[in-house]
Design an enzyme around this catalytic site. Structure first.
Site, mmCIF file in Angstrom:
data_model
loop_
_atom_site.group_PDB
_atom_site.id
_atom_site.type_symbol
_atom_site.label_atom_id
_atom_site.label_comp_id
_atom_site.label_asym_id
_atom_site.label_seq_id
_atom_site.Cartn_x
_atom_site.Cartn_y
_atom_site.Cartn_z
ATOM 1 N N LYS A 123 -86.811 93.742 -78.016
ATOM 2 C CA LYS A 123 -87.045 92.278 -77.265
ATOM 3 C C LYS A 123 -88.138 91.430 -78.020
ATOM 4 O O LYS A 123 -89.385 92.053 -78.167
ATOM 5 C CB LYS A 123 -87.515 92.497 -75.986
ATOM 6 C CG LYS A 123 -87.452 91.213 -75.272
ATOM 7 C CD LYS A 123 -88.162 91.432 -73.688
ATOM 8 C CE LYS A 123 -88.221 89.990 -73.078
ATOM 9 N NZ LYS A 123 -88.807 89.910 -71.810
ATOM 10 N N ASP A 129 -68.773 80.306 -84.306
ATOM 11 C CA ASP A 129 -68.540 80.321 -85.777
ATOM 12 C C ASP A 129 -69.604 81.075 -86.308
ATOM 13 O O ASP A 129 -69.804 81.344 -87.537
ATOM 14 C CB ASP A 129 -68.515 78.756 -86.145
ATOM 15 C CG ASP A 129 -67.470 78.113 -85.524
ATOM 16 O OD1 ASP A 129 -66.280 78.876 -85.434
ATOM 17 O OD2 ASP A 129 -67.568 77.110 -84.969
ATOM 18 N N ASN A 134 -71.342 80.070 -75.521
ATOM 19 C CA ASN A 134 -70.835 78.772 -74.976
ATOM 20 C C ASN A 134 -70.345 78.861 -73.705
ATOM 21 O O ASN A 134 -69.981 79.909 -73.306
ATOM 22 C CB ASN A 134 -69.899 78.429 -76.287
ATOM 23 C CG ASN A 134 -68.663 79.161 -76.267
ATOM 24 O OD1 ASN A 134 -68.116 79.222 -75.373
ATOM 25 N ND2 ASN A 134 -68.441 79.839 -77.473
ATOM 26 N N LYS A 171 -55.013 75.519 -90.653
ATOM 27 C CA LYS A 171 -55.033 76.776 -89.893
ATOM 28 C C LYS A 171 -53.578 77.352 -89.818
ATOM 29 O O LYS A 171 -53.268 78.538 -89.083
ATOM 30 C CB LYS A 171 -55.814 76.956 -88.709
ATOM 31 C CG LYS A 171 -57.227 76.560 -88.837
ATOM 32 C CD LYS A 171 -58.145 77.054 -87.687
ATOM 33 C CE LYS A 171 -59.383 76.552 -87.908
ATOM 34 N NZ LYS A 171 -60.381 77.182 -86.760
ATOM 35 N N LYS A 182 -56.771 70.349 -88.254
ATOM 36 C CA LYS A 182 -56.875 71.821 -87.985
ATOM 37 C C LYS A 182 -55.306 72.485 -87.987
ATOM 38 O O LYS A 182 -55.324 73.741 -88.214
ATOM 39 C CB LYS A 182 -57.730 72.405 -86.657
ATOM 40 C CG LYS A 182 -58.968 72.123 -86.853
ATOM 41 C CD LYS A 182 -59.680 71.975 -85.381
ATOM 42 C CE LYS A 182 -61.248 71.866 -85.667
ATOM 43 N NZ LYS A 182 -61.885 71.839 -84.768
HETATM 44 O O1 C5P Z 1 -63.409 75.987 -83.839
HETATM 45 P P1 C5P Z 1 -62.358 75.252 -84.235
HETATM 46 O O2 C5P Z 1 -62.282 74.275 -83.700
HETATM 47 O O3 C5P Z 1 -62.006 75.406 -85.529
HETATM 48 O O4 C5P Z 1 -61.251 76.192 -83.378
HETATM 49 C C1 C5P Z 1 -59.892 75.828 -83.336
HETATM 50 C C2 C5P Z 1 -59.242 76.975 -83.156
HETATM 51 O O5 C5P Z 1 -59.338 77.989 -83.929
HETATM 52 C C3 C5P Z 1 -59.036 77.677 -81.892
HETATM 53 O O6 C5P Z 1 -57.857 77.770 -81.724
HETATM 54 C C4 C5P Z 1 -60.082 78.553 -81.930
HETATM 55 O O7 C5P Z 1 -59.618 79.806 -81.026
HETATM 56 C C5 C5P Z 1 -59.835 79.308 -83.310
HETATM 57 N N1 C5P Z 1 -60.843 80.039 -83.902
HETATM 58 C C6 C5P Z 1 -61.175 81.301 -84.293
HETATM 59 N N2 C5P Z 1 -61.855 81.903 -84.735
HETATM 60 C C7 C5P Z 1 -63.242 81.032 -85.121
HETATM 61 C C8 C5P Z 1 -63.119 79.881 -84.851
HETATM 62 C C9 C5P Z 1 -61.989 79.228 -84.137
HETATM 63 O O8 C5P Z 1 -59.816 81.744 -83.947
HETATM 64 N N3 C5P Z 1 -64.101 81.623 -85.771
#
Ligand code: C5P
Length: 404
Positions: free
Chosen positions: A295, A285, A216, A349, A345
Site C-alpha cells: 500500500k 484505455d 469509471n 474499428k 469510430k
Molecule cells: O473508448 P472508445 O470511445 O474508443 O470506445 C468505443 C468502443 O470501443 C466501445 O464499444 C468500447 O466498448 C470499445 N473499446 C474496447 N476496448 C478499449 C476501448 C474501447 O473494446 N480499450
C-alpha cells in the site's frame, strides 16, 4: 429483471397465468407484476386450493383481467371461461404448479377450470412446479413431467433447498426472475436462436497499489439490457462482465473479469465461435504502472506521479480479425462532436453499427435506466433516438444489427 424487459416488444402480449395451491402462491403476484410493468396483459386462473393461500381479489386489484376462479356459476367471465385463454393468450404459465395439476395436464383430465383451460390451449406451455421434494421425486410425478416435456412443455425449476415443511431437496418454486424471463421469452420471437454473441459490459478496474485502482462509473446496465434482449430472442450469449455488473438472466453465460487485459483475454477466447460481437464495456484505455510495494503511504511522499501504459483496444483488435460473417456493434460515450466521433469510430474499428451517447445529458449514459442515442451503420444510415429505456434501445439495436 424488470428494467431489463423490453416493453416495446412485450406490450400488448397476453399471458394466462395459472396459480395452484402452494405456500409459494403469493410469488405468482410478483411474476405477474414484473410482466405487467413491461406491458404484458395478464389473466389469471386460481385453482380452489390456490384460493386458500391467496385471494383472487389480490390479482384483480393489481389489474389482472380476467381473474377466473370457478368452473360453473361464474357469470362474470361468461360460459366459455374454459376456452377463452386458448383463443386470446400468447402463452400459458402455471406458477406455482402443484403435483395434482401436473397429473391433470399430463393425462388431459379437464375436471378443474385451469386444467380445462390448459387442454384447450395450443400455444407455449410453461410450468414452474412447487411441491414437497418427495412428491416431486415420486415416479408418478416424474412420469407426468416426462410426458409434458415430450409434448413440448417447458419447465422452470424447481429449485433445491429447504421446503416450507422442513424437508430438503428439489421442489421449491424457481427464482421469480427465472420464471419472468422464461415467460417473456415465450411471448417473443426466437429470431436469434442459433446465433452466438460475445458481449463486453461494465467498467474495467486497473489496480495500482494494494487498495487503489483506476476505473469509471459504468454500471453495465446498457450491456445487461443487450444480454437480456439477445437471450430473450434465443441467442447464446457469452457476457464478459467487469466489476459491479448487475445480475444477468440465468441463460446468459457470465464471465467475470476485472481488468482490461482480463477482458481482452476472455473476449479473444470466445470470439472465433461468435457470429456477433457487442462491445458495450467502458474499458480503461490506460492502466497505471503498478506501485508494487503493497500500500502506498501518503506520509512517504509530498506529491504523487503515476505513469500509465496503454491497454489493448478490445473492439479494435477483434474488429481487425473479424470474418465477413461476424458483425460488430460498438458503443461510444462522447462529451462533444457526437456524430463525427461516432462515424470515425464506426469506420476505424470495423463496426457494422455504432450507438453513441453524449455524456452529461439527462436521461442518458452511466447509471441511468434510459439512454438517448445517435445510431449509425456501415451503410450510411443514421438516426437520432429519443430517450427510451435501455431495454427498448437494446431491442431496437438488435433489430437493426440483424437487418445489416
Ligand atoms: O473508448 P472508445 O470511445 O474508443 O470506445 C468505443 C468502443 O470501443 C466501445 O464499444 C468500447 O466498448 C470499445 N473499446 C474496447 N476496448 C478499449 C476501448 C474501447 O473494446 N480499450
Amino acid at each position: 429483471m424488470n428494467t431489463l424487459l423490453p416493453a416495446c416488444a412485450l406490450s400488448g402480449k397476453r399471458l394466462h397465468l395459472g396459480v395452484c395451491g402452494s405456500v409459494a402462491a403469493y410469488k405468482a403476484v410478483d411474476v405477474m407484476r414484473a410482466l405487467q410493468l413491461a406491458g404484458v396483459h395478464v389473466g389469471v386462473c386460481l385453482t380452489e386450493a390456490a384460493q386458500r393461500f391467496i385471494s383472487p381479489l389480490t390479482f384483480a386489484s393489481l389489474d389482472a383481467a380476467p381473474v377466473y376462479t370457478r368452473f360453473f356459476d361464474d357469470t362474470e367471465n361468461g360460459v366459455f371461461a374454459h376456452l377463452d385463454p386458448g383463443s386470446c393468450a400468447h402463452a400459458l404459465l402455471v406458477a406455482p404448479a402443484a403435483a395434482s395439476t401436473l397429473a391433470r395436464l399430463a393425462c388431459g383430465d379437464a375436471d378443474t377450470l385451469l386444467a380445462a383451460q390448459a387442454l384447450a390451449f395450443a400455444g407455449p406451455l410453461l410450468i414452474a412446479p412447487a411441491m414437497n421434494p418427495r412428491m416431486w421425486a415420486h415416479p408418478a410425478t416424474r412420469r407426468n413431467v416426462e410426458i409434458l416435456r415430450m409434448r413440448g412443455a417447458s419447465f422452470i425449476g424447481p429449485a433445491a433447498g429447504r421446503a416450507a415443511c422442513g424437508d430438503d431437496g428439489e421442489g421449491k418454486l424457481a427464482p421469480i426472475e427465472d420464471i419472468v424471463f422464461a415467460a417473456a421469452a415465450a411471448l417473443l420471437p426466437q429470431d436469434l436462436a442459433g446465433v452466438n454473441i460475445v458481449l463486453t459490459l461494465g467498467p474495467t478496474r486497473e489496480q495500482w497499489d494494494a487498495v487503489r485502482f483506476w476505473s469509471n462509473p459504468s454500471t453495465g446496465r446498457m450491456g445487461a439490457a443487450l444480454a437480456c434482449a439477445a437471450a430473450l430472442r434465443g441467442a447464446t450469449v457469452n457476457a464478459i462482465a467487469g466489476p459491479g455488473v448487475p445480475a444477468l438472466p440465468a441463460p446468459v453465460r457470465r464471465i467475470d473479469v476485472v481488468s482490461a487485459r482480463d477482458m481482452f483475454a476472455a473476449a479473444r477466447d470466445v470470439w472465433p465461435q461468435a457470429h456477433v460481437g457487442i462491445f458495450a464495456a467502458a474499458v480503461a484505455d490506460f492502466s497505471p504502472l503498478p506501485f508494487g510495494g503493497g500500500k502506498f503511504k501518503k506520509a512517504d511522499a509530498t506529491e504523487l506521479r503515476i505513469n500509465f501504459a496503454p491497454n489493448p483496444d478490445i473492439l479494435a483488435e477483434l474488429g481487425k480479425c473479424a470474418r465477413p460473417d461476424q458483425k460488430i456493434l460498438g458503443f461510444a460515450a462522447e462529451t462533444q462532436n457526437l456524430e463525427i466521433n461516432a462515424r470515425n469510430k464506426l469506420r476505424a474499428k470495423n463496426m457494422r453499427l455504432i450507438a453513441a451517447n453524449l455524456l452529461g445529458a439527462s436521461d442518458s449514459g452511466f447509471a441511468s435506466d434510459r439512454n438517448t442515442l445517435f445510431v449509425a451503420d456501415c451503410l450510411g444510415r443514421e438516426e437520432h433516438w429519443p430517450a427510451m429505456s435501455k431495454a427498448d434501445a437494446a431491442w431496437r439495436l438488435l433489430d437493426w444489427l440483424s437487418a445489416l
